[in-house]
Scaffold this motif. Structure first.
Motif, short mmCIF file in Angstrom:
data_model
loop_
_atom_site.label_atom_id
_atom_site.label_comp_id
_atom_site.label_asym_id
_atom_site.label_seq_id
_atom_site.Cartn_x
_atom_site.Cartn_y
_atom_site.Cartn_z
N ALA A 30 0.80 -1.21 0.00
CA ALA A 30 0.00 0.00 0.00
C ALA A 30 0.83 1.27 0.00
N GLN A 31 2.18 1.16 -0.04
CA GLN A 31 3.02 2.35 -0.05
C GLN A 31 4.24 2.08 -0.94
N ILE A 32 4.49 2.96 -1.87
CA ILE A 32 5.62 2.83 -2.78
C ILE A 32 6.42 4.13 -2.75
N ARG A 33 7.60 4.08 -3.31
CA ARG A 33 8.45 5.26 -3.27
C ARG A 33 9.16 5.40 -4.62
N TYR A 34 9.21 6.64 -5.11
CA TYR A 34 9.88 6.94 -6.36
C TYR A 34 10.88 8.06 -6.11
N SER A 35 11.76 8.24 -7.07
CA SER A 35 12.72 9.33 -7.04
C SER A 35 12.76 9.95 -8.42
N ILE A 36 12.76 11.29 -8.44
CA ILE A 36 12.75 11.98 -9.72
C ILE A 36 13.51 13.29 -9.54
N PRO A 37 14.32 13.67 -10.51
CA PRO A 37 15.06 14.93 -10.37
C PRO A 37 14.14 16.12 -10.63
N GLU A 38 14.52 17.26 -10.12
CA GLU A 38 13.76 18.47 -10.38
C GLU A 38 13.99 18.92 -11.81
N GLU A 39 13.15 19.86 -12.21
CA GLU A 39 13.26 20.52 -13.51
C GLU A 39 13.02 19.58 -14.69
N VAL A 40 12.42 18.41 -14.47
CA VAL A 40 12.12 17.54 -15.60
C VAL A 40 10.97 18.15 -16.39
N LYS A 41 10.80 17.69 -17.60
CA LYS A 41 9.78 18.25 -18.46
C LYS A 41 8.39 17.85 -17.94
N GLU A 42 7.42 18.75 -18.20
CA GLU A 42 6.05 18.41 -17.85
C GLU A 42 5.58 17.22 -18.70
N GLY A 43 4.95 16.29 -18.05
CA GLY A 43 4.52 15.07 -18.73
C GLY A 43 5.47 13.91 -18.53
N SER A 44 6.61 14.17 -17.88
CA SER A 44 7.56 13.09 -17.64
C SER A 44 6.94 12.05 -16.72
N VAL A 45 7.20 10.78 -17.03
CA VAL A 45 6.62 9.68 -16.27
C VAL A 45 7.43 9.45 -15.01
N VAL A 46 6.72 9.41 -13.88
CA VAL A 46 7.34 9.06 -12.60
C VAL A 46 7.35 7.55 -12.42
N GLY A 47 6.25 6.91 -12.71
CA GLY A 47 6.13 5.46 -12.58
C GLY A 47 4.69 5.05 -12.79
N ASN A 48 4.46 3.79 -13.02
CA ASN A 48 3.11 3.24 -13.16
C ASN A 48 2.66 2.76 -11.79
N VAL A 49 1.94 3.64 -11.07
CA VAL A 49 1.55 3.32 -9.70
C VAL A 49 0.52 2.19 -9.67
N ALA A 50 -0.35 2.11 -10.70
CA ALA A 50 -1.35 1.03 -10.70
C ALA A 50 -0.67 -0.33 -10.79
N LYS A 51 0.33 -0.41 -11.66
CA LYS A 51 1.04 -1.69 -11.81
C LYS A 51 1.83 -1.99 -10.54
N ASP A 52 2.49 -0.97 -9.98
CA ASP A 52 3.30 -1.21 -8.78
C ASP A 52 2.45 -1.53 -7.57
N LEU A 53 1.21 -1.04 -7.55
CA LEU A 53 0.31 -1.34 -6.43
C LEU A 53 -0.51 -2.60 -6.66
N GLY A 54 -0.39 -3.18 -7.85
CA GLY A 54 -1.14 -4.40 -8.14
C GLY A 54 -2.59 -4.15 -8.45
N LEU A 55 -2.94 -2.95 -8.96
CA LEU A 55 -4.33 -2.64 -9.29
C LEU A 55 -4.64 -3.03 -10.73
N ASP A 56 -5.89 -3.39 -10.97
CA ASP A 56 -6.36 -3.72 -12.31
C ASP A 56 -6.55 -2.42 -13.09
N VAL A 57 -5.76 -2.24 -14.15
CA VAL A 57 -5.78 -0.98 -14.90
C VAL A 57 -7.15 -0.75 -15.54
N SER A 58 -7.84 -1.82 -15.92
CA SER A 58 -9.11 -1.67 -16.61
C SER A 58 -10.22 -1.12 -15.71
#
Length: 804
Positions: A30-58
């Motif tokens: 129920a808790q995940i952690r990501y790391s991302i640098p500042e100043e990245v472009k808008e729209g940059s992907v941080v991660g697929n939280v649904a997949k990492d949390l085991g949720l059904d995307v549909s």
């Protein structure tokens, strides 16, 4: 080249984070952690939280997968179509985290149906996007020519909003022969100092121009410069000296303005104005410090000037300069570190994430109603919070794996019919001294389910219906109530049909399904039907529907709708007229004849009274009003007529009485004629008497058998049922139960009485010394004088019968 290395370093870090999520996904679901640098472009992907949390995307769109809190100004967004967490706005780490080394943003994400809450921590890593910067572009330094080698002069430190390796790492000084650069660490800061390496000679050179360069450790490196102008003055050769190079003190938050924090003290060995010291704050301090603290220029006392809040800043670092009044003035500096102590001055804050304010009453224990999050801005024990609910509510708080997060669940079955609404008060109390509490009320409405059947106020129901009712008219109304609501309480009525018995009257009844009004489609006759029963079912409109039945016992009440019928005298043509002959020499009180009549009604409606409507001589004959016996009042004389006509009126005792008349012709004959007539009649009536006796024996035997059976049945019913005689003697529909129904016959001097089946059920013939009396059970007995008179008449008739 440097940009390529930075990009590859970020890619390696991202692969490591994803690998750690795969390895530990089972334990931290129920808790995940990501790391991302500042100043990245808008729209940059941080991660697929649904997949990492085991949720059904549909199901993300249907379950309303969304971020509910934690992302300032919507920096991050989640795509509900694929579960990807991406950057929505530009990330400036320095703006978000205000120079803190660790910059972590916690996101709380929610999915519904069923309700789940997940947490994602996003670490914003620093990139070298800021150059070191000096608050002043030019620094003027005065130094006496008499200053000895080794003298240190503090220069302003450069500030770099970046942290870690991207912060200021080294200082460089332009080449010169008199000064060298020395760096000293003071806490987390690096302070540059000019160190005099070679004595100065004002006469040779009165001014030195140097360039101080601050370089950070980023890649590529960034730098900033400070122009330092050194003016050589005549000797004031002793600097003020602080008692401590670094002062450290603790200060509680919320102290009153004017409170002294500490006193800094510097001494100068010079005399006169060269030894007089005054104190100043360093010019490179943050502007906020000047709003919070003030420095006494003469004494070095630091006072509280504004509001001190631990939750705003927990540590203050102040640079204090001590300068003498010599020419040129000499100065020194020290660092003052003020640590703010936390007080329990913030109440806990309660955040409620509710699914719905409506809860079904058939919810199982453990059903989640809402999620409760509690926060406290204080630290230590002051931010530890204990939560509780108001008493006497069927709910409880279940803690989650994360501190200060609870689920509000049902702890027992709910019943809307008992309690339809709950105001749940949530109390959050921290562990500070004194403890502070916050209250929040959550309203929960209990929704109805169809769990209650319709109920009749009484079962069975008794209906007393007067006979000869108008067909189609309403005769009765039933009503049931249901504790449920709306359609679950909407009741319809119907008659339960299909018994198929002879006494099934349901085909002649109709009921209004909406209001329960019952109407009869036929007119009932008491003489044909005494009682019947039927059942009415009440059904609600719930799903599934519930129903209940009520039994209606109907008792038909008699009306005076039958006129008396003359049984004797009856002539050959059927008229109520007869002829009686009596000898002239009879004495007073002689029984001439007896008028016999019958009424199909019962009670007062069937109680017959006899009266003389017409008589030729009132002095000769008398009529008994109760028995109908005609007797002589006196002996006959020679002057009396030989033929007398008596018209007898027979009427019942109904409210509107009905009547019939009989005519009796009495002929007075000489004794010999009467004797001869009696001999002629006796021969005929002997045969009749034998036939009547035979049938009378059969009838009496049948009546006796029925009587014994009735006694046994009554004894069994009396033993098996409670002592309630309200209606149990009215169940036989074949007996009309008139008060006195008997057929009397006369043949000469012999009299006969045929007791018919219309005697009321429950009556018994009790033999006694004075004759046989019709006895009615005490529960049915009435105390009125008329009934006692009626009993006397019945007793007289039965006595007369048994005397035959």
């Amino acid at each position: 080249m440097g940009d390529g290395r930075q990009r590859r370093r970020w890619e390696y870090w991202w692969v490591a984070v994803r690998f750690s999520l795969l390895c530990f996904g089972e334990q931290v679901s129920a808790q995940i952690r990501y790391s991302i640098p500042e100043e990245v472009k808008e729209g940059s992907v941080v991660g697929n939280v649904a997949k990492d949390l085991g949720l059904d995307v549909s199901t993300l769109v249907e379950r309303r997968f969304r971020i509910v809190s934690g992302s300032k100004e919507d920096i991050f967004q989640v795509n509900q179509n694929n579960g990807v967490l991406y950057v929505h706005k530009n990330i400036d780490r320095e703006e978000l985290c205000d120079g803190n080394i660790a910059c972590l943003i916690n996101l709380k994400m929610v999915v519904e149906n069923p309700l789940e809450i997940h947490y994602a921590g996003i670490e914003i890593t620093d990139v070298n996007d800021n150059s070191p910067n000096f608050q002043e572009k030019d620094k003027l330094v005065d130094i006496s020519e008499s200053t000895l080698s080794g003298k240190r002069l503090q220069l302003p430190a450069a500030r770099d909003p970046d942290v870690g390796v991207n912060a200021v790492r080294v200082y460089k000084l332009s080449h010169n022969e008199h000064f060298d650069l020395q760096i000293r660490d003071r806490g987390e800061d690096k302070i540059p100092f000019l160190v005099l390496q070679k004595p100065l000679d004002r006469e040779k050179q009165s001014e030195h121009r140097l360039v101080l360069t601050a370089v950070d450790g980023g890649s590529p490196q960034r730098s900033g410069t400070l122009n330092v102008t050194i003016t050589v003055l005549d000797s004031n050769d002793n600097n003020p000296v602080f008692s401590h190079e670094v002062y450290s003190v603790t200060l509680p938050e919320n102290v009153q303005p004017g409170t002294i924090v500490l006193n800094v003290k510097a001494t100068d060995l010079d005399d006169g104005s060269n030894g007089d010291v005054e104190y100043l704050f360093g010019s490179e301090l943050l502007p906020k410090i000047y709003d919070v603290f003030s420095l006494d220029k003469a004494t070095g006392a630091i006072h509280v000037k504004g509001y001190v809040d631990f939750e705003d800043i927990d540590t203050y670092k102040l640079d204090v300069h001590a300068t003498d009044k010599g020419q040129p003035p000499m100065s020194t500096d020290c660092r003052v570190i003020i640590k703010i102590l936390d007080l329990n001055d913030n109440k806990p804050e309660i955040e409620v994430t509710s699914l719905s304010s409506m809860v079904s009453e058939d919810s199982k224990p453990g059903t989640i109603i809402s999620l409760i999050s509690v926060t406290d801005k204080d630290s230590g024990n002051n931010c530890k919070v204990l939560c509780g609910l108001s008493d006497d509510v069927p709910f409880e708080l279940k803690p989650s794996y994360q501190d200060n997060v609870y689920s509000l669940v049902t702890k027992q079955r709910l019943d809307r019919e008992l309690v339809s609404h709950y105001d749940i008060t949530i109390t959050a109390t921290d562990c500070g001294q004194p403890p502070l509490s916050t209250f929040k009320t959550l309203s929960v409405q209990i929704s109805d389910v169809n769990d209650n059947s319709p109920e009749f106020s009484q079962n069975p129901l008794q209906l007393y219906l007067v006979e000869n009712n108008a067909p189609g008219a309403s005769i009765f109304s039933v009503s049931a109530s249901d504790k449920d609501l709306n359609e679950n309480a909407a009741i319809s009525y119907h008659i339960v049909r299909g018994e198929g018995t002879q006494n099934d009257m349901t085909s002649f009844l109709n009921i209004n399904s909406d209001n329960g009004h019952i109407s009869a489609l036929k007119s009932f006759d008491f003489e044909t039907l005494k009682t019947f029963k039927f059942q009415v079912a009440a059904t609600d409109s719930g799903t599934p529907s519930l129903s209940s039945d009520v039994t209606v016992n109907v008792f038909i009440l008699d009306q005076n709708d039958n006129a008396p019928v003359i049984l004797y005298p009856v002539s050959a043509n059927g008229s109520a007229e007869g002829v009686e002959e009596i000898p002239r020499n009879v004495n007073a009180g002689h029984l001439v004849t007896k008028v016999r009549a019958y009424d199909a009604d019962i009670g007062y409606n069937g109680w017959l009274l006899f009266s003389l409507q017409e008589v030729t001589d009132h002095s000769l004959f008398a009529l008994d009003r109760y028995t109908g016996q005609i007797r002589t009042l006196r002996s006959f004389t020679e002057t009396d007529e030989a033929e007398h006509k008596l018209v007898i009126l027979v009427k019942d005792n109904g409210n509107v009485s009905l009547s019939a008349t009989a005519t009796v012709i009495i002929k007075v004959v000489e004794p010999k004629e009467a004797f001869a007539a009696s001999d002629v009649k006796s021969s005929v009536k002997d045969e009749e008497e034998n036939s009547v006796t035979f049938y009378l024996i059969i009838t009496l035997g049948s009546v006796s058998t029925l009587f014994l059976i009735s006694i046994v049945v009554l004894i069994v019913m009396q033993c098996s049922k409670p002592t309630d005689y309200s209606s149990k003697y009215l169940q036989d529909t074949n007996n009309d139960g008139t008060l006195c129904h008997s057929i009397q016959y006369r043949s000469g001097d012999n009299r006969y009485m045929l007791v018919g089946p219309r005697m009321s059920i429950g009556s018994t013939i009790v033999p006694g010394i004075n004759g046989n009396t019709l006895v009615v059970p005490s529960e049915q007995r009435r105390a009125s004088g008329e009934q006692r008179m009626l009993a006397m008449v019945l007793n007289y008739q039965l006595t007369d019968y048994f005397s035959w």
